[in-house]
Design a protein around this motif. Sequence first.
Motif, mmCIF file in Angstrom:
data_model
loop_
_atom_site.group_PDB
_atom_site.id
_atom_site.type_symbol
_atom_site.label_atom_id
_atom_site.label_comp_id
_atom_site.label_asym_id
_atom_site.label_seq_id
_atom_site.Cartn_x
_atom_site.Cartn_y
_atom_site.Cartn_z
ATOM 1 N N GLN A 102 0.801 -1.253 -0.169
ATOM 2 C CA GLN A 102 0.161 0.139 -0.026
ATOM 3 C C GLN A 102 0.846 1.287 -0.073
ATOM 4 O O GLN A 102 0.706 2.112 -0.822
ATOM 5 C CB GLN A 102 -0.864 -0.097 1.166
ATOM 6 N N ALA A 103 1.861 1.333 0.873
ATOM 7 C CA ALA A 103 2.753 2.340 1.146
ATOM 8 C C ALA A 103 3.541 2.716 -0.442
ATOM 9 O O ALA A 103 3.612 3.860 -1.111
ATOM 10 C CB ALA A 103 3.696 2.133 1.953
ATOM 11 N N GLU A 104 4.055 1.469 -1.110
ATOM 12 C CA GLU A 104 4.571 1.717 -2.275
ATOM 13 C C GLU A 104 3.753 2.276 -3.267
ATOM 14 O O GLU A 104 3.956 2.967 -4.078
ATOM 15 C CB GLU A 104 5.235 0.562 -2.856
ATOM 16 N N LEU A 105 2.456 1.686 -3.505
ATOM 17 C CA LEU A 105 1.588 2.008 -4.404
ATOM 18 C C LEU A 105 0.795 3.852 -4.313
ATOM 19 O O LEU A 105 1.060 4.226 -5.113
ATOM 20 C CB LEU A 105 0.146 1.289 -4.380
ATOM 21 N N SER A 106 1.114 4.089 -2.952
ATOM 22 C CA SER A 106 0.682 5.383 -2.625
ATOM 23 C C SER A 106 1.941 6.302 -3.125
ATOM 24 O O SER A 106 1.774 7.305 -3.852
ATOM 25 C CB SER A 106 1.038 5.739 -0.876
ATOM 26 N N LYS A 107 3.180 6.159 -3.053
ATOM 27 C CA LYS A 107 4.341 6.870 -3.621
ATOM 28 C C LYS A 107 4.234 6.725 -5.047
ATOM 29 O O LYS A 107 4.508 7.925 -5.538
ATOM 30 C CB LYS A 107 5.479 6.328 -3.256
ATOM 31 N N ARG A 108 4.074 5.785 -5.899
ATOM 32 C CA ARG A 108 4.128 5.374 -7.076
ATOM 33 C C ARG A 108 2.821 6.365 -7.974
ATOM 34 O O ARG A 108 3.195 6.914 -9.003
ATOM 35 C CB ARG A 108 3.917 3.854 -7.397
ATOM 36 N N SER A 109 1.706 6.270 -7.395
ATOM 37 C CA SER A 109 0.843 6.856 -7.749
ATOM 38 C C SER A 109 0.313 8.601 -7.516
ATOM 39 O O SER A 109 -0.507 8.918 -8.187
ATOM 40 C CB SER A 109 -0.812 6.000 -7.529
ATOM 41 N N GLY A 110 0.943 8.759 -6.304
ATOM 42 C CA GLY A 110 0.549 9.880 -6.013
ATOM 43 C C GLY A 110 -0.549 10.038 -4.959
ATOM 44 O O GLY A 110 -1.056 11.210 -4.765
ATOM 45 N N ILE A 111 -1.118 8.897 -4.775
ATOM 46 C CA ILE A 111 -2.551 9.239 -3.990
ATOM 47 C C ILE A 111 -1.964 8.913 -2.535
ATOM 48 O O ILE A 111 -1.286 8.003 -1.989
ATOM 49 C CB ILE A 111 -3.187 7.665 -4.280
ATOM 50 N N HIS A 112 -2.635 10.022 -1.701
ATOM 51 C CA HIS A 112 -2.251 10.037 -0.172
ATOM 52 C C HIS A 112 -2.376 8.493 0.547
ATOM 53 O O HIS A 112 -3.574 7.951 0.246
ATOM 54 C CB HIS A 112 -2.954 10.878 0.324
ATOM 55 N N ARG A 113 -1.752 8.260 1.211
ATOM 56 C CA ARG A 113 -1.664 6.877 1.960
ATOM 57 C C ARG A 113 -3.163 6.652 2.604
ATOM 58 O O ARG A 113 -3.665 5.550 2.796
ATOM 59 C CB ARG A 113 -0.548 6.814 3.108
ATOM 60 N N SER A 114 -3.753 7.801 3.259
ATOM 61 C CA SER A 114 -5.019 7.655 4.098
ATOM 62 C C SER A 114 -6.147 7.392 3.196
ATOM 63 O O SER A 114 -7.088 6.839 3.398
ATOM 64 C CB SER A 114 -5.284 8.801 4.818
ATOM 65 N N ASP A 115 -5.951 7.698 1.809
ATOM 66 C CA ASP A 115 -6.992 7.373 0.808
ATOM 67 C C ASP A 115 -6.589 6.252 0.070
ATOM 68 O O ASP A 115 -7.679 5.562 -0.264
ATOM 69 C CB ASP A 115 -6.529 8.794 -0.265
ATOM 70 N N MET A 116 -5.707 5.662 0.074
ATOM 71 C CA MET A 116 -5.221 4.447 -0.607
ATOM 72 C C MET A 116 -6.089 3.056 -0.332
ATOM 73 O O MET A 116 -6.384 2.380 -0.798
ATOM 74 C CB MET A 116 -3.700 4.094 -0.573
ATOM 75 N N VAL A 117 -6.356 3.061 1.174
ATOM 76 C CA VAL A 117 -7.038 1.968 1.659
ATOM 77 C C VAL A 117 -8.299 1.877 0.975
ATOM 78 O O VAL A 117 -8.835 0.835 0.348
ATOM 79 C CB VAL A 117 -7.222 2.053 3.158
ATOM 80 N N GLY A 118 -9.161 3.066 0.946
ATOM 81 C CA GLY A 118 -10.474 3.013 0.428
ATOM 82 C C GLY A 118 -10.342 2.772 -1.185
ATOM 83 O O GLY A 118 -10.992 2.038 -1.830
ATOM 84 N N VAL A 119 -9.396 3.161 -1.992
ATOM 85 C CA VAL A 119 -9.160 2.837 -3.443
ATOM 86 C C VAL A 119 -8.954 1.345 -3.594
ATOM 87 O O VAL A 119 -9.528 0.816 -4.343
ATOM 88 C CB VAL A 119 -7.909 3.598 -3.933
ATOM 89 N N LEU A 120 -8.006 0.904 -2.900
ATOM 90 C CA LEU A 120 -7.814 -0.595 -2.915
ATOM 91 C C LEU A 120 -8.988 -1.342 -2.353
ATOM 92 O O LEU A 120 -9.165 -2.667 -3.023
ATOM 93 C CB LEU A 120 -6.530 -0.880 -1.974
ATOM 94 N N ASN A 121 -9.942 -0.985 -1.830
ATOM 95 C CA ASN A 121 -10.793 -1.588 -1.142
ATOM 96 C C ASN A 121 -11.968 -1.737 -2.330
ATOM 97 O O ASN A 121 -12.329 -2.765 -2.734
ATOM 98 C CB ASN A 121 -11.831 -0.998 0.116
ATOM 99 N N GLU A 122 -12.279 -0.549 -3.188
ATOM 100 C CA GLU A 122 -12.796 -0.721 -4.153
ATOM 101 C C GLU A 122 -12.347 -1.359 -5.236
ATOM 102 O O GLU A 122 -13.126 -2.108 -5.859
ATOM 103 C CB GLU A 122 -12.916 0.998 -4.669
ATOM 104 N N LEU A 123 -11.082 -1.417 -5.740
ATOM 105 C CA LEU A 123 -10.435 -2.402 -6.623
ATOM 106 C C LEU A 123 -10.693 -3.835 -6.241
ATOM 107 O O LEU A 123 -10.963 -4.566 -7.230
ATOM 108 C CB LEU A 123 -8.977 -1.814 -6.874
ATOM 109 N N ALA A 124 -10.502 -3.968 -5.158
ATOM 110 C CA ALA A 124 -10.640 -5.465 -4.683
ATOM 111 C C ALA A 124 -12.057 -5.841 -4.756
ATOM 112 O O ALA A 124 -12.232 -7.058 -5.171
ATOM 113 C CB ALA A 124 -9.998 -5.537 -3.277
ATOM 114 N N GLU A 125 -13.140 -5.144 -4.448
ATOM 115 C CA GLU A 125 -14.522 -5.723 -4.325
ATOM 116 C C GLU A 125 -14.715 -5.637 -5.798
ATOM 117 O O GLU A 125 -15.650 -6.458 -6.134
ATOM 118 C CB GLU A 125 -15.370 -4.342 -3.901
ATOM 119 N N ARG A 126 -14.305 -5.142 -6.829
ATOM 120 C CA ARG A 126 -14.513 -5.034 -8.359
ATOM 121 C C ARG A 126 -13.456 -6.259 -8.791
ATOM 122 O O ARG A 126 -13.867 -6.650 -10.237
ATOM 123 C CB ARG A 126 -14.283 -3.900 -8.860
ATOM 124 N N GLY A 127 -12.675 -6.960 -8.224
ATOM 125 C CA GLY A 127 -11.855 -8.115 -8.655
ATOM 126 C C GLY A 127 -10.653 -7.498 -9.594
ATOM 127 O O GLY A 127 -10.243 -8.170 -10.429
#
Length: 160
Positions: free
Chosen positions: A68-93
Motif C-alpha cells: 500500500q505504501a509503495e502504491l501510494s508513492k508511485r501513484s501520488g495518492i495519499h496513504r490515507s486515501d489508498m485503503v479506500g481505493v484498494l478496497n474498491e479495486l478489490a471488491e471489483r476484482g
Amino acid sequence: MGGPEAVGIPDEGAARTPERLRRRPSRLLSQLTVRSDRLIIDGLVQVDGRKWHYAVLASLQEYGPGSQAELSKRSGIHRSDMVGVLNELAERGLVERVPDPEDRRRNVITISTFGRRHLSLLDETLDDLDGELLAPLSPSERDQLVRLLTRLLDHHSGLS
C-alpha cells in the motif's frame, strides 16, 4: 476548422476575460485543469472507471506488485486515501491482496487478469478523452505540450 479565434474573432469567454488574465500561465493551467478534470471524470464514469483506480492499475501494470505504501508513492495518492481505493479495486476484482511473506502485517497488491483488461479499456477511453481535450493541437504540438508540462512538474516535484 480552428473556430473563431483562427480568423481573429475572440470567443465569448475570451471577450469577457481581461487580457492580463489570459496571459497568466498559472491561471490558464488552473482553468484548463477544471475543464480537463470534468471531461476525464465524466468520461471514465461511462466505463465504470475512476482516476485513482487508473493510477493504481497503471502503477501495478508498469512496476509490478507492491505494498500500500509503495502504491501510494508511485501513484501520488495519499496513504490515507489508498485503503479506500484498494478496497474498491478489490471488491471489483481488479486487484488481489495477499499477505506479504516477509512481513505478515503488510499486504502485497497485484493487478488481476480482469484488472489488466479493465486497464486496457481505461487506456482506450483516456486516449479518446485526451484527443478531445487536445483537439485544437497538432500531434507535434501535443507532444511538445506533454514535454513542457512534464518538465514543469518534474521541476516543481524536485525530480529535475
